[in-house]
Scaffold this motif. Structure first.
Motif, PDB file in Angstrom:
ATOM      1  N   SER A 125       0.819  -1.219   0.000  1.00 48.99           N
ATOM      2  CA  SER A 125       0.000   0.000   0.000  1.00 48.99           C
ATOM      3  C   SER A 125       0.854   1.270   0.000  1.00 48.99           C
ATOM      4  CB  SER A 125      -0.928   0.018   1.208  1.00 48.99           C
ATOM      5  OG  SER A 125      -1.843  -1.043   1.140  1.00 48.99           O
ATOM      6  N   GLU A 126       1.965   1.227   0.710  1.00 45.33           N
ATOM      7  CA  GLU A 126       2.831   2.408   0.791  1.00 45.33           C
ATOM      8  C   GLU A 126       3.377   2.788  -0.584  1.00 45.33           C
ATOM      9  OE1 GLU A 126       7.058   3.303   2.810  1.00 45.33           O
ATOM     10  OE2 GLU A 126       5.505   2.669   4.229  1.00 45.33           O
ATOM     11  N   LYS A 127       3.845   1.807  -1.338  1.00 41.33           N
ATOM     12  CA  LYS A 127       4.394   2.072  -2.682  1.00 41.33           C
ATOM     13  C   LYS A 127       3.291   2.583  -3.608  1.00 41.33           C
ATOM     14  CE  LYS A 127       7.912   1.824  -4.140  1.00 41.33           C
ATOM     15  NZ  LYS A 127       8.875   2.933  -4.349  1.00 41.33           N
ATOM     16  N   LEU A 128       2.099   1.996  -3.521  1.00 44.11           N
ATOM     17  CA  LEU A 128       0.993   2.458  -4.367  1.00 44.11           C
ATOM     18  C   LEU A 128       0.579   3.883  -4.010  1.00 44.11           C
ATOM     19  CD1 LEU A 128      -1.093  -0.818  -4.610  1.00 44.11           C
ATOM     20  CD2 LEU A 128       0.134   0.326  -6.464  1.00 44.11           C
ATOM     21  N   GLU A 129       0.576   4.199  -2.716  1.00 43.39           N
ATOM     22  CA  GLU A 129       0.268   5.572  -2.285  1.00 43.39           C
ATOM     23  C   GLU A 129       1.308   6.547  -2.830  1.00 43.39           C
ATOM     24  OE1 GLU A 129      -2.189   7.005  -0.538  1.00 43.39           O
ATOM     25  OE2 GLU A 129      -3.306   5.195  -0.024  1.00 43.39           O
ATOM     26  N   GLU A 130       2.563   6.139  -2.795  1.00 40.06           N
ATOM     27  CA  GLU A 130       3.650   6.979  -3.299  1.00 40.06           C
ATOM     28  C   GLU A 130       3.487   7.231  -4.801  1.00 40.06           C
ATOM     29  OE1 GLU A 130       8.300   6.219  -4.293  1.00 40.06           O
ATOM     30  OE2 GLU A 130       7.621   5.532  -2.323  1.00 40.06           O
ATOM     31  N   LEU A 131       3.185   6.183  -5.550  1.00 38.02           N
ATOM     32  CA  LEU A 131       2.986   6.323  -6.991  1.00 38.02           C
ATOM     33  C   LEU A 131       1.779   7.202  -7.291  1.00 38.02           C
ATOM     34  CD1 LEU A 131       3.712   2.644  -8.097  1.00 38.02           C
ATOM     35  CD2 LEU A 131       5.137   4.647  -8.587  1.00 38.02           C
ATOM     36  N   ALA A 132       0.709   7.015  -6.535  1.00 38.65           N
ATOM     37  CA  ALA A 132      -0.505   7.812  -6.731  1.00 38.65           C
ATOM     38  C   ALA A 132      -0.240   9.284  -6.419  1.00 38.65           C
ATOM     39  CB  ALA A 132      -1.627   7.271  -5.851  1.00 38.65           C
ATOM     40  N   SER A 133       0.477   9.531  -5.331  1.00 34.77           N
ATOM     41  CA  SER A 133       0.797  10.899  -4.942  1.00 34.77           C
ATOM     42  C   SER A 133       1.620  11.584  -6.027  1.00 34.77           C
ATOM     43  CB  SER A 133       1.562  10.886  -3.621  1.00 34.77           C
ATOM     44  OG  SER A 133       1.972  12.182  -3.287  1.00 34.77           O
ATOM     45  N   ARG A 134       2.559  10.865  -6.550  1.00 38.57           N
ATOM     46  CA  ARG A 134       3.408  11.409  -7.617  1.00 38.57           C
ATOM     47  C   ARG A 134       2.588  11.771  -8.854  1.00 38.57           C
ATOM     48  NH1 ARG A 134       9.239   8.964  -9.101  1.00 38.57           N
ATOM     49  NH2 ARG A 134       9.814  10.557 -10.607  1.00 38.57           N
ATOM     50  N   ALA A 135       1.554  10.967  -9.116  1.00 39.97           N
ATOM     51  CA  ALA A 135       0.693  11.199 -10.270  1.00 39.97           C
ATOM     52  C   ALA A 135      -0.421  12.197  -9.972  1.00 39.97           C
ATOM     53  CB  ALA A 135       0.091   9.879 -10.731  1.00 39.97           C
ATOM     54  N   GLY A 136      -0.627  12.504  -8.676  1.00 38.19           N
ATOM     55  CA  GLY A 136      -1.687  13.431  -8.308  1.00 38.19           C
ATOM     56  C   GLY A 136      -3.074  12.828  -8.430  1.00 38.19           C
ATOM     57  N   ILE A 137      -3.170  11.513  -8.211  1.00 39.84           N
ATOM     58  CA  ILE A 137      -4.453  10.820  -8.317  1.00 39.84           C
ATOM     59  C   ILE A 137      -4.658   9.955  -7.070  1.00 39.84           C
ATOM     60  CG2 ILE A 137      -4.513  10.810 -10.846  1.00 39.84           C
ATOM     61  CD1 ILE A 137      -3.470   7.944 -10.814  1.00 39.84           C
ATOM     62  N   PRO A 138      -5.910   9.557  -6.799  1.00 38.41           N
ATOM     63  CA  PRO A 138      -6.148   8.667  -5.652  1.00 38.41           C
ATOM     64  C   PRO A 138      -5.474   7.310  -5.851  1.00 38.41           C
ATOM     65  CG  PRO A 138      -8.216   9.626  -6.453  1.00 38.41           C
ATOM     66  CD  PRO A 138      -7.148   9.955  -7.462  1.00 38.41           C
ATOM     67  N   ALA A 139      -5.108   6.667  -4.744  1.00 39.12           N
ATOM     68  CA  ALA A 139      -4.408   5.379  -4.807  1.00 39.12           C
ATOM     69  C   ALA A 139      -5.224   4.321  -5.544  1.00 39.12           C
ATOM     70  CB  ALA A 139      -4.059   4.901  -3.404  1.00 39.12           C
ATOM     71  N   ASP A 140      -6.539   4.303  -5.342  1.00 42.69           N
ATOM     72  CA  ASP A 140      -7.370   3.313  -6.035  1.00 42.69           C
ATOM     73  C   ASP A 140      -7.312   3.497  -7.548  1.00 42.69           C
ATOM     74  OD1 ASP A 140      -8.083   2.105  -3.678  1.00 42.69           O
ATOM     75  OD2 ASP A 140     -10.079   3.024  -3.570  1.00 42.69           O
ATOM     76  N   GLN A 141      -7.302   4.744  -7.990  1.00 44.07           N
ATOM     77  CA  GLN A 141      -7.209   5.015  -9.430  1.00 44.07           C
ATOM     78  C   GLN A 141      -5.848   4.585  -9.962  1.00 44.07           C
ATOM     79  OE1 GLN A 141      -8.019   9.074 -10.561  1.00 44.07           O
ATOM     80  NE2 GLN A 141      -7.465   8.717 -12.693  1.00 44.07           N
ATOM     81  N   ALA A 142      -4.787   4.887  -9.233  1.00 48.86           N
ATOM     82  CA  ALA A 142      -3.440   4.483  -9.651  1.00 48.86           C
ATOM     83  C   ALA A 142      -3.350   2.966  -9.747  1.00 48.86           C
ATOM     84  CB  ALA A 142      -2.395   5.018  -8.681  1.00 48.86           C
ATOM     85  N   THR A 143      -3.940   2.268  -8.787  1.00 46.60           N
ATOM     86  CA  THR A 143      -3.915   0.804  -8.786  1.00 46.60           C
ATOM     87  C   THR A 143      -4.635   0.262 -10.012  1.00 46.60           C
ATOM     88  OG1 THR A 143      -3.842   0.797  -6.375  1.00 46.60           O
ATOM     89  CG2 THR A 143      -4.487  -1.248  -7.438  1.00 46.60           C
ATOM     90  N   LYS A 144      -5.782   0.850 -10.341  1.00 42.74           N
ATOM     91  CA  LYS A 144      -6.550   0.398 -11.518  1.00 42.74           C
ATOM     92  C   LYS A 144      -5.747   0.589 -12.806  1.00 42.74           C
ATOM     93  CE  LYS A 144     -11.089   1.156  -9.518  1.00 42.74           C
ATOM     94  NZ  LYS A 144     -12.276   2.006  -9.483  1.00 42.74           N
TER      95      LYS A 144
END
Length: 116
Positions: A76-95
């Motif tokens: 979850s931490e890595k996905l949150e980091e990637l989402a933050s970098r992209a400026g999108i919610p973590a669920d969207q980044a995961t999808k």
């Protein structure tokens, strides 16, 4: 051509409908730099996703991955980091990642082998 350029080219060839922003692609490139591809493969194998990751690296068709499997493999931490970098919610980044990551890994290992 650098890794980010390769990943951007791959994402562009997949089409914009996948929703991969530049920030998310940069995050994926950072994830895969150096020994990152090997680390990613090891993470998937350690999460019980050996068949999925082998299909992405191999020359056959790519097996799909669920959002929950991706969260388990990356954390979850890595996905949150990637989402933050992209400026999108973590669920969207995961999808987005569950849709593009198999193709990125597949195209970075065209002969079914990792070059790192």
């Amino acid at each position: 051509m650098g890794l980010l350029d390769q990943i951007t080219d791959i994402a562009n060839s997949l089409g914009g409908e996948k929703g991969a922003s530049r920030g998310l692609l940069e995050g994926v490139a950072d994830l895969l730099k150096g020994g990152g591809l090997r680390n990613l493969v090891d993470s998937f194998m350690g999460s019980g996703l050996e068949e999925i990751i082998k299909s992405w690296v191999g020359t056959g068709s790519n097996k799909p991955i669920t959002a929950d499997q991706l969260k388990n493999a990356l954390g979850s931490e890595k996905l949150e980091e990637l989402a933050s970098r992209a400026g999108i919610p973590a669920d969207q980044a995961t999808k987005v990642l569950k849709d593009i990551l198999p193709d990125i890994i597949d195209r970075l290992t065209p002969n079914g082998k990792m070059t790192e």
